[in-house]
Scaffold this motif. Structure first.
Motif, PDB file in Angstrom:
ATOM      1  N   GLN A 205       0.834  -1.206   0.000  1.00 48.14           N
ATOM      2  CA  GLN A 205       0.000   0.000   0.000  1.00 48.14           C
ATOM      3  C   GLN A 205       0.867   1.253   0.000  1.00 48.14           C
ATOM      4  O   GLN A 205       0.583   2.228  -0.715  1.00 48.14           O
ATOM      5  N   GLU A 206       1.936   1.243   0.790  1.00 45.88           N
ATOM      6  CA  GLU A 206       2.832   2.399   0.851  1.00 45.88           C
ATOM      7  C   GLU A 206       3.565   2.608  -0.476  1.00 45.88           C
ATOM      8  O   GLU A 206       3.803   3.742  -0.888  1.00 45.88           O
ATOM      9  N   TYR A 207       3.897   1.513  -1.119  1.00 43.73           N
ATOM     10  CA  TYR A 207       4.516   1.602  -2.446  1.00 43.73           C
ATOM     11  C   TYR A 207       3.584   2.325  -3.416  1.00 43.73           C
ATOM     12  O   TYR A 207       3.992   3.225  -4.151  1.00 43.73           O
ATOM     13  N   ARG A 208       2.314   1.936  -3.397  1.00 47.22           N
ATOM     14  CA  ARG A 208       1.338   2.550  -4.298  1.00 47.22           C
ATOM     15  C   ARG A 208       1.140   4.035  -3.972  1.00 47.22           C
ATOM     16  O   ARG A 208       1.028   4.868  -4.873  1.00 47.22           O
ATOM     17  N   LEU A 209       1.093   4.363  -2.671  1.00 47.37           N
ATOM     18  CA  LEU A 209       0.941   5.753  -2.272  1.00 47.37           C
ATOM     19  C   LEU A 209       2.126   6.593  -2.751  1.00 47.37           C
ATOM     20  O   LEU A 209       1.968   7.755  -3.133  1.00 47.37           O
ATOM     21  N   GLN A 210       3.293   5.988  -2.756  1.00 48.84           N
ATOM     22  CA  GLN A 210       4.484   6.719  -3.188  1.00 48.84           C
ATOM     23  C   GLN A 210       4.472   6.941  -4.700  1.00 48.84           C
ATOM     24  O   GLN A 210       4.710   8.060  -5.172  1.00 48.84           O
ATOM     25  N   MET A 211       4.180   5.897  -5.470  1.00 49.30           N
ATOM     26  CA  MET A 211       4.174   6.026  -6.928  1.00 49.30           C
ATOM     27  C   MET A 211       3.056   6.969  -7.398  1.00 49.30           C
ATOM     28  O   MET A 211       3.286   7.878  -8.208  1.00 49.30           O
ATOM     29  N   ASP A 212       1.854   6.744  -6.895  1.00 55.35           N
ATOM     30  CA  ASP A 212       0.736   7.597  -7.294  1.00 55.35           C
ATOM     31  C   ASP A 212       0.910   9.017  -6.758  1.00 55.35           C
ATOM     32  O   ASP A 212       0.508   9.991  -7.405  1.00 55.35           O
TER      33      ASP A 212
ATOM     34  N   PHE B   8       3.169   7.883   4.555  1.00 54.72           N
ATOM     35  CA  PHE B   8       3.021   7.749   3.102  1.00 54.72           C
ATOM     36  C   PHE B   8       1.727   8.385   2.611  1.00 54.72           C
ATOM     37  O   PHE B   8       1.642   8.831   1.468  1.00 54.72           O
ATOM     38  N   ALA B   9       0.711   8.439   3.479  1.00 56.06           N
ATOM     39  CA  ALA B   9      -0.538   9.094   3.099  1.00 56.06           C
ATOM     40  C   ALA B   9      -0.330  10.584   2.855  1.00 56.06           C
ATOM     41  O   ALA B   9      -1.092  11.219   2.124  1.00 56.06           O
ATOM     42  N   ALA B  10       0.711  11.153   3.455  1.00 53.84           N
ATOM     43  CA  ALA B  10       1.021  12.575   3.288  1.00 53.84           C
ATOM     44  C   ALA B  10       2.138  12.795   2.276  1.00 53.84           C
ATOM     45  O   ALA B  10       2.601  13.930   2.104  1.00 53.84           O
ATOM     46  N   TYR B  11       2.554  11.724   1.605  1.00 55.41           N
ATOM     47  CA  TYR B  11       3.689  11.814   0.681  1.00 55.41           C
ATOM     48  C   TYR B  11       3.411  12.774  -0.479  1.00 55.41           C
ATOM     49  O   TYR B  11       4.266  13.581  -0.839  1.00 55.41           O
ATOM     50  N   GLU B  12       2.224  12.675  -1.061  1.00 58.41           N
ATOM     51  CA  GLU B  12       1.909  13.521  -2.220  1.00 58.41           C
ATOM     52  C   GLU B  12       2.019  15.005  -1.882  1.00 58.41           C
ATOM     53  O   GLU B  12       2.664  15.772  -2.619  1.00 58.41           O
ATOM     54  N   GLU B  13       1.403  15.413  -0.785  1.00 65.66           N
ATOM     55  CA  GLU B  13       1.442  16.825  -0.397  1.00 65.66           C
ATOM     56  C   GLU B  13       2.877  17.284  -0.143  1.00 65.66           C
ATOM     57  O   GLU B  13       3.285  18.381  -0.558  1.00 65.66           O
ATOM     58  N   ALA B  14       3.662  16.431   0.554  1.00 62.77           N
ATOM     59  CA  ALA B  14       5.055  16.784   0.840  1.00 62.77           C
ATOM     60  C   ALA B  14       5.864  16.885  -0.443  1.00 62.77           C
ATOM     61  O   ALA B  14       6.721  17.773  -0.584  1.00 62.77           O
ATOM     62  N   MET B  15       5.595  15.997  -1.404  1.00 70.66           N
ATOM     63  CA  MET B  15       6.327  16.030  -2.667  1.00 70.66           C
ATOM     64  C   MET B  15       5.979  17.286  -3.470  1.00 70.66           C
ATOM     65  O   MET B  15       6.853  17.873  -4.114  1.00 70.66           O
ATOM     66  N   VAL B  16       4.734  17.704  -3.431  1.00 68.42           N
ATOM     67  CA  VAL B  16       4.354  18.949  -4.110  1.00 68.42           C
ATOM     68  C   VAL B  16       5.183  20.104  -3.564  1.00 68.42           C
ATOM     69  O   VAL B  16       5.770  20.896  -4.319  1.00 68.42           O
ATOM     70  N   GLN B  17       5.242  20.217  -2.244  1.00 69.37           N
ATOM     71  CA  GLN B  17       5.996  21.305  -1.626  1.00 69.37           C
ATOM     72  C   GLN B  17       7.481  21.200  -1.968  1.00 69.37           C
ATOM     73  O   GLN B  17       8.140  22.214  -2.234  1.00 69.37           O
ATOM     74  N   LYS B  18       7.984  19.996  -2.011  1.00 75.66           N
ATOM     75  CA  LYS B  18       9.410  19.806  -2.292  1.00 75.66           C
ATOM     76  C   LYS B  18       9.737  20.156  -3.736  1.00 75.66           C
ATOM     77  O   LYS B  18      10.731  20.831  -4.019  1.00 75.66           O
TER      78      LYS B  18
END
Length: 245
Positions: free
Chosen positions: A40-47, A214-224
């Motif tokens: 699940q964490e893998y998918r959250l990271q890729m997506d 990982f659920a917050a990965y997308e938001e953190a990646m946007v900021q990064k």
């Protein structure tokens, strides 16, 4: 001086000189798929990365200077022999280029990897990728991780090698998603962030971004991504690295 004069004239006339039509930034993204990352964490990271690249502000930053595009490469890492390229170097000229990368990420399935966390090897892989684009104005390694190195070379040793290459290394530290006492979770993220700050990041304006899980990965990646791309637009066309002879 001649290079600066040409860049200044290009801004005045509203176009980039043909001889300077090159990439303004090479950005290599290394994704942690070690044993601590479940399916699940893998998918959250890729997506999450796929969605972050298509975020309106990120897309605008990527496309801000058509005459000198950003180039992107993406790889995943785990143990010393588990480095795998997901997206080879690709120049970003249009939204369709970004969509193509996002489609690849969403269609990527997890393969068997070792349980080790070879962070130093992952850094070396990113460095070797970026040296393929040494002509770019700026070279940036963006490495994500949810744990400390337990196999392969020490990150601090590879960081010292990278310092000689003119590469900036930034990190995205990912906290555990499992329910925990809030204070304990914050302490764990703070400790891991300190580890990456002391042993991984290097270069001008290098920084550590954090995601609570990982659920917050997308938001953190946007900021990064926004932070890594900001400044390399028309207002600052002068390269941050000296031109190679």
């Amino acid at each position: 001086m001649i290079r600066r004069a040409i860049l200044g004239l290009s801004l005045v006339l509203g176009f980039a000189a043909p001889t300077l039509a090159q990439c303004r930034q090479a950005l290599a993204l290394g994704l942690d798929v070690s044993g601590s990352v479940d399916t699940q964490e893998y998918r959250l990271q890729m997506d999450g990365l796929a969605n972050a690249l298509l975020h309106d502000e990120v897309t605008a930053a990527l496309l801000a200077m058509p005459s000198a595009p950003v180039e992107i490469a993406i790889y995943q890492w785990s143990g010393p022999t588990d480095q795998a390229i997901l997206v080879g170097w690709r120049a970003i000229h249009s939204r369709s280029d970004i969509e193509a990368i996002s489609t690849i990420l969403r269609g990527t399935s997890r393969s068997a990897v070792s349980v080790g966390t070879a962070l130093g090897t992952a850094m070396r892989t990113g460095r070797d990728l970026l040296l393929q684009r040494a002509e770019c104005w700026k070279l940036t390694l963006d490495i994500s991780g949810d744990g400390k190195r337990n196999m392969g070379p020490r990150p601090q040793d590879i960081r010292d090698e990278i310092k000689q290459s003119g590469i900036t290394v930034n990190a995205l530290v990912i906290g555990a998603d499992a329910p925990r006492i809030s204070d304990q979770r914050q302490m764990e993220i703070a400790e891991l962030s300190s580890y990456f700050r002391a042993n991984v990041i290097t270069g001008p304006d290098a920084f550590v971004q954090t995601a609570l899980g990982f659920a917050a990965y997308e938001e953190a990646m946007v900021q990064k991504l926004k932070r890594q791309l900001e400044g390399l637009v028309l207002g600052r066309m002068e390269p941050t690295r000296p031109p190679r002879p």
